[in-house]
Design an enzyme around this catalytic site. Sequence first.
Site, PDB file in Angstrom:
ATOM      1  N   LYS A 112      11.630   6.144  -9.647  1.00 14.77           N
ATOM      2  CA  LYS A 112      11.841   7.464  -8.759  1.00 14.77           C
ATOM      3  C   LYS A 112      12.318   8.523  -9.392  1.00 14.77           C
ATOM      4  O   LYS A 112      12.949   8.337 -10.613  1.00 14.77           O
ATOM      5  CB  LYS A 112      12.431   7.028  -7.451  1.00 14.77           C
ATOM      6  CG  LYS A 112      11.688   6.110  -6.615  1.00 14.77           C
ATOM      7  CD  LYS A 112      12.689   6.027  -5.156  1.00 14.77           C
ATOM      8  CE  LYS A 112      12.235   5.072  -4.081  1.00 14.77           C
ATOM      9  NZ  LYS A 112      12.886   5.134  -2.998  1.00 14.77           N
ATOM     10  N   TYR A 168       3.783   7.613   1.466  1.00 11.82           N
ATOM     11  CA  TYR A 168       4.948   7.113   2.506  1.00 11.82           C
ATOM     12  C   TYR A 168       4.547   7.395   3.947  1.00 11.82           C
ATOM     13  O   TYR A 168       5.407   7.390   5.046  1.00 11.82           O
ATOM     14  CB  TYR A 168       6.180   7.794   2.354  1.00 11.82           C
ATOM     15  CG  TYR A 168       7.089   7.175   1.304  1.00 11.82           C
ATOM     16  CD1 TYR A 168       7.454   5.684   1.350  1.00 11.82           C
ATOM     17  CD2 TYR A 168       7.319   8.007   0.053  1.00 11.82           C
ATOM     18  CE1 TYR A 168       8.160   5.329   0.270  1.00 11.82           C
ATOM     19  CE2 TYR A 168       8.024   7.373  -1.185  1.00 11.82           C
ATOM     20  CZ  TYR A 168       8.519   6.145  -0.855  1.00 11.82           C
ATOM     21  OH  TYR A 168       9.241   5.414  -1.811  1.00 11.82           O
ATOM     22  N   ASN A 172      17.364   6.173  -4.514  1.00  8.99           N
ATOM     23  CA  ASN A 172      17.369   4.604  -4.796  1.00  8.99           C
ATOM     24  C   ASN A 172      16.926   4.234  -5.936  1.00  8.99           C
ATOM     25  O   ASN A 172      16.728   2.870  -5.899  1.00  8.99           O
ATOM     26  CB  ASN A 172      17.593   3.941  -3.353  1.00  8.99           C
ATOM     27  CG  ASN A 172      15.972   3.867  -3.016  1.00  8.99           C
ATOM     28  OD1 ASN A 172      15.148   4.439  -3.403  1.00  8.99           O
ATOM     29  ND2 ASN A 172      15.935   3.119  -1.853  1.00  8.99           N
ATOM     30  N   HIS A 177      11.286   1.907  -6.176  1.00  9.92           N
ATOM     31  CA  HIS A 177      10.578   1.354  -4.826  1.00  9.92           C
ATOM     32  C   HIS A 177       9.697   0.114  -5.368  1.00  9.92           C
ATOM     33  O   HIS A 177       9.236  -0.118  -6.364  1.00  9.92           O
ATOM     34  CB  HIS A 177       9.468   2.245  -4.528  1.00  9.92           C
ATOM     35  CG  HIS A 177       8.589   2.041  -3.619  1.00  9.92           C
ATOM     36  ND1 HIS A 177       8.940   1.703  -2.110  1.00  9.92           N
ATOM     37  CD2 HIS A 177       7.065   1.596  -3.674  1.00  9.92           C
ATOM     38  CE1 HIS A 177       7.749   1.362  -1.668  1.00  9.92           C
ATOM     39  NE2 HIS A 177       6.919   1.118  -2.428  1.00  9.92           N
ATOM     40  N   GLU A 179      -0.631   0.328  -1.920  1.00 11.60           N
ATOM     41  CA  GLU A 179       0.250   0.916  -2.955  1.00 11.60           C
ATOM     42  C   GLU A 179      -0.412   1.115  -4.380  1.00 11.60           C
ATOM     43  O   GLU A 179      -0.468   2.110  -5.017  1.00 11.60           O
ATOM     44  CB  GLU A 179       1.696   0.561  -2.922  1.00 11.60           C
ATOM     45  CG  GLU A 179       2.326   0.983  -1.653  1.00 11.60           C
ATOM     46  CD  GLU A 179       3.739   0.720  -1.352  1.00 11.60           C
ATOM     47  OE1 GLU A 179       4.288  -0.296  -2.287  1.00 11.60           O
ATOM     48  OE2 GLU A 179       4.213   0.579  -0.455  1.00 11.60           O
TER      49      GLU A 179
HETATM   50  P1  CMP Z   1      11.676   2.536  -0.488  1.00  8.35           P
HETATM   51  O1  CMP Z   1      11.911   1.378  -0.843  1.00  8.35           O
HETATM   52  O2  CMP Z   1      10.904   3.559  -1.523  1.00  8.35           O
HETATM   53  O3  CMP Z   1      10.871   2.893   0.796  1.00  8.35           O
HETATM   54  C1  CMP Z   1      11.091   3.718   1.766  1.00  8.35           C
HETATM   55  C2  CMP Z   1      12.134   4.970   1.146  1.00  8.35           C
HETATM   56  O4  CMP Z   1      12.851   5.638   1.953  1.00  8.35           O
HETATM   57  C3  CMP Z   1      13.440   4.009   0.835  1.00  8.35           C
HETATM   58  O5  CMP Z   1      13.171   3.542  -0.376  1.00  8.35           O
HETATM   59  C4  CMP Z   1      14.361   5.094   0.460  1.00  8.35           C
HETATM   60  O6  CMP Z   1      14.115   6.178  -0.644  1.00  8.35           O
HETATM   61  C5  CMP Z   1      14.147   6.152   1.682  1.00  8.35           C
HETATM   62  N1  CMP Z   1      14.883   5.569   2.921  1.00  8.35           N
HETATM   63  C6  CMP Z   1      15.056   4.554   3.709  1.00  8.35           C
HETATM   64  N2  CMP Z   1      16.041   4.255   4.725  1.00  8.35           N
HETATM   65  C7  CMP Z   1      16.670   5.758   4.292  1.00  8.35           C
HETATM   66  C8  CMP Z   1      17.558   6.307   5.292  1.00  8.35           C
HETATM   67  N3  CMP Z   1      18.366   5.682   6.282  1.00  8.35           N
HETATM   68  N4  CMP Z   1      17.963   7.557   4.951  1.00  8.35           N
HETATM   69  C9  CMP Z   1      17.326   8.076   4.005  1.00  8.35           C
HETATM   70  N5  CMP Z   1      16.508   7.624   2.962  1.00  8.35           N
HETATM   71  C10 CMP Z   1      15.913   6.462   3.413  1.00  8.35           C
END
Ligand code: CMP
Length: 141
Positions: free
Chosen positions: A12, A52, A115, A118, A129
Amino acid sequence: MKTLQRTLSIIKPDAVEKGAAGDIIHTLLENKFRTIGMKMLHINKAQAEGFYAVHVSRPFFESLTNFMSSGPIIVIALEKEDAIADYRKLMGATDPAKAEEGTIRKKWAANIEKNAVHGSDAEDTARFELSYFFAGYELAK
Ligand code: CMP
Protein backbone atom coordinates in the site's frame (compact mmCIF):
# COMPACT_ATOMS: atom_id res chain seq x y z
CA MET A 1 -4.80 -31.64 1.18
CA LYS A 2 -2.85 -28.63 -0.06
CA THR A 3 -4.01 -26.88 -3.22
CA LEU A 4 -1.95 -24.68 -5.52
CA GLN A 5 -3.54 -21.22 -5.26
CA ARG A 6 -3.04 -17.69 -6.50
CA THR A 7 -3.60 -14.58 -4.41
CA LEU A 8 -3.20 -10.84 -4.79
CA SER A 9 -0.85 -8.87 -2.59
CA ILE A 10 -0.80 -5.08 -2.57
CA ILE A 11 2.00 -3.07 -1.02
CA LYS A 12 0.00 0.00 0.00
CA PRO A 13 0.98 3.68 -0.37
CA ASP A 14 2.22 3.98 3.24
CA ALA A 15 4.64 1.08 2.85
CA VAL A 16 5.87 2.20 -0.60
CA GLU A 17 6.50 5.69 0.80
CA LYS A 18 8.46 4.27 3.75
CA GLY A 19 10.73 2.32 1.40
CA ALA A 20 9.44 -1.00 2.78
CA ALA A 21 8.71 -2.62 -0.60
CA GLY A 22 12.10 -4.36 -0.94
CA ASP A 23 11.85 -5.88 2.53
CA ILE A 24 8.26 -7.02 1.95
CA ILE A 25 9.09 -8.65 -1.41
CA HIS A 26 12.12 -10.33 0.19
CA THR A 27 9.84 -11.70 2.94
CA LEU A 28 7.46 -13.11 0.31
CA LEU A 29 10.28 -14.89 -1.50
CA GLU A 30 11.80 -16.17 1.75
CA ASN A 31 8.40 -17.70 2.54
CA LYS A 32 8.37 -19.57 -0.79
CA PHE A 33 5.74 -17.49 -2.57
CA ARG A 34 6.30 -17.43 -6.32
CA THR A 35 5.78 -13.96 -7.83
CA ILE A 36 3.99 -14.48 -11.13
CA GLY A 37 3.18 -10.81 -11.80
CA MET A 38 4.19 -7.47 -10.33
CA LYS A 39 3.69 -3.81 -11.17
CA MET A 40 3.75 -0.36 -9.61
CA LEU A 41 0.61 1.72 -10.19
CA HIS A 42 -0.88 4.96 -8.94
CA ILE A 43 -4.63 4.24 -9.02
CA ASN A 44 -7.24 6.99 -8.97
CA LYS A 45 -10.15 7.29 -6.53
CA ALA A 46 -12.66 5.55 -8.85
CA GLN A 47 -10.27 2.63 -9.35
CA ALA A 48 -9.79 2.31 -5.57
CA GLU A 49 -13.59 2.41 -5.11
CA GLY A 50 -14.01 -0.37 -7.68
CA PHE A 51 -11.40 -2.53 -6.00
CA TYR A 52 -12.90 -2.09 -2.52
CA ALA A 53 -16.57 -2.11 -3.69
CA VAL A 54 -17.36 -4.84 -1.15
CA HIS A 55 -16.69 -2.27 1.61
CA VAL A 56 -18.86 0.51 0.12
CA SER A 57 -21.20 0.71 3.10
CA ARG A 58 -18.44 0.72 5.73
CA PRO A 59 -17.70 3.96 7.60
CA PHE A 60 -14.03 3.77 6.55
CA PHE A 61 -14.74 3.43 2.78
CA GLU A 62 -14.17 7.12 1.93
CA SER A 63 -10.96 7.39 3.91
CA LEU A 64 -9.69 4.00 2.66
CA THR A 65 -10.22 4.84 -1.01
CA ASN A 66 -8.60 8.29 -0.54
CA PHE A 67 -5.62 6.58 1.08
CA MET A 68 -5.31 3.88 -1.60
CA SER A 69 -5.30 6.51 -4.35
CA SER A 70 -2.90 8.84 -2.51
CA GLY A 71 0.36 7.43 -3.90
CA PRO A 72 1.96 4.53 -5.73
CA ILE A 73 1.15 0.94 -4.81
CA ILE A 74 2.75 -2.33 -5.91
CA VAL A 75 0.40 -5.12 -6.94
CA ILE A 76 1.83 -8.64 -6.85
CA ALA A 77 0.30 -11.88 -8.07
CA LEU A 78 1.49 -14.72 -5.86
CA GLU A 79 1.34 -18.48 -6.32
CA LYS A 80 1.97 -21.19 -3.72
CA GLU A 81 0.23 -24.16 -2.16
CA ASP A 82 -2.41 -22.68 0.19
CA ALA A 83 -1.29 -19.19 -0.88
CA ILE A 84 -4.39 -17.39 0.40
CA ALA A 85 -4.24 -18.57 4.02
CA ASP A 86 -0.43 -18.61 4.13
CA TYR A 87 -0.18 -15.02 2.90
CA ARG A 88 -2.86 -13.83 5.33
CA LYS A 89 -0.88 -15.43 8.15
CA LEU A 90 2.32 -13.77 6.96
CA MET A 91 0.58 -10.36 6.74
CA GLY A 92 -0.80 -10.53 10.29
CA ALA A 93 -4.02 -9.03 11.66
CA THR A 94 -5.64 -6.04 9.88
CA ASP A 95 -5.03 -3.97 13.01
CA PRO A 96 -1.26 -3.94 13.59
CA ALA A 97 -1.86 -3.62 17.32
CA LYS A 98 -3.21 -7.18 17.14
CA ALA A 99 -0.64 -8.52 14.65
CA GLU A 100 1.74 -11.26 15.76
CA GLU A 101 5.49 -10.78 16.01
CA GLY A 102 7.22 -11.70 12.75
CA THR A 103 4.33 -10.58 10.51
CA ILE A 104 4.59 -7.91 7.80
CA ARG A 105 1.98 -5.69 9.45
CA LYS A 106 3.65 -5.94 12.87
CA LYS A 107 6.83 -4.64 11.25
CA TRP A 108 5.48 -2.06 8.81
CA ALA A 109 1.85 -1.07 9.47
CA ALA A 110 1.08 2.27 11.13
CA ASN A 111 -2.58 1.70 12.02
CA ILE A 112 -5.71 -0.24 11.00
CA GLU A 113 -6.09 1.75 7.74
CA LYS A 114 -2.46 2.44 6.79
CA ASN A 115 -1.65 -1.20 7.32
CA ALA A 116 1.13 -1.68 4.74
CA VAL A 117 -0.30 -4.61 2.76
CA HIS A 118 -3.47 -6.19 1.42
CA GLY A 119 -4.17 -9.84 0.69
CA SER A 120 -7.17 -11.61 -0.85
CA ASP A 121 -9.35 -13.38 1.73
CA ALA A 122 -10.84 -16.26 -0.31
CA GLU A 123 -10.60 -18.01 -3.70
CA ASP A 124 -13.42 -15.99 -5.30
CA THR A 125 -12.06 -12.66 -4.08
CA ALA A 126 -8.56 -13.67 -5.20
CA ARG A 127 -9.89 -14.32 -8.72
CA PHE A 128 -11.68 -10.94 -8.78
CA GLU A 129 -8.73 -9.04 -7.34
CA LEU A 130 -6.11 -10.64 -9.63
CA SER A 131 -8.25 -9.91 -12.68
CA TYR A 132 -8.75 -6.31 -11.48
CA PHE A 133 -5.04 -5.60 -11.89
CA PHE A 134 -3.69 -8.25 -14.28
CA ALA A 135 -4.69 -9.49 -17.71
CA GLY A 136 -4.14 -13.25 -18.09
CA TYR A 137 -1.17 -12.74 -20.43
CA GLU A 138 0.62 -10.65 -17.78
CA LEU A 139 0.99 -13.61 -15.41
CA ALA A 140 3.97 -15.96 -15.70
CA LYS A 141 3.22 -19.60 -16.48
P1 CMP B 1 -7.38 -4.61 3.65
O1 CMP B 1 -6.87 -5.95 4.03
O2 CMP B 1 -6.83 -3.98 2.42
O3 CMP B 1 -8.96 -4.68 3.51
C1 CMP B 1 -9.80 -3.59 3.72
C2 CMP B 1 -9.06 -2.41 4.29
O4 CMP B 1 -9.88 -1.47 4.94
C3 CMP B 1 -8.12 -2.88 5.39
O5 CMP B 1 -7.06 -3.62 4.86
C4 CMP B 1 -7.75 -1.58 6.03
O6 CMP B 1 -6.81 -0.83 5.26
C5 CMP B 1 -9.10 -0.88 5.97
N1 CMP B 1 -9.84 -1.04 7.23
C6 CMP B 1 -10.39 -2.16 7.72
N2 CMP B 1 -11.02 -1.92 8.89
C7 CMP B 1 -10.85 -0.61 9.12
C8 CMP B 1 -11.25 0.24 10.17
N3 CMP B 1 -11.95 -0.22 11.20
N4 CMP B 1 -10.91 1.54 10.09
C9 CMP B 1 -10.21 2.00 9.03
N5 CMP B 1 -9.79 1.22 7.99
C10 CMP B 1 -10.10 -0.07 8.05
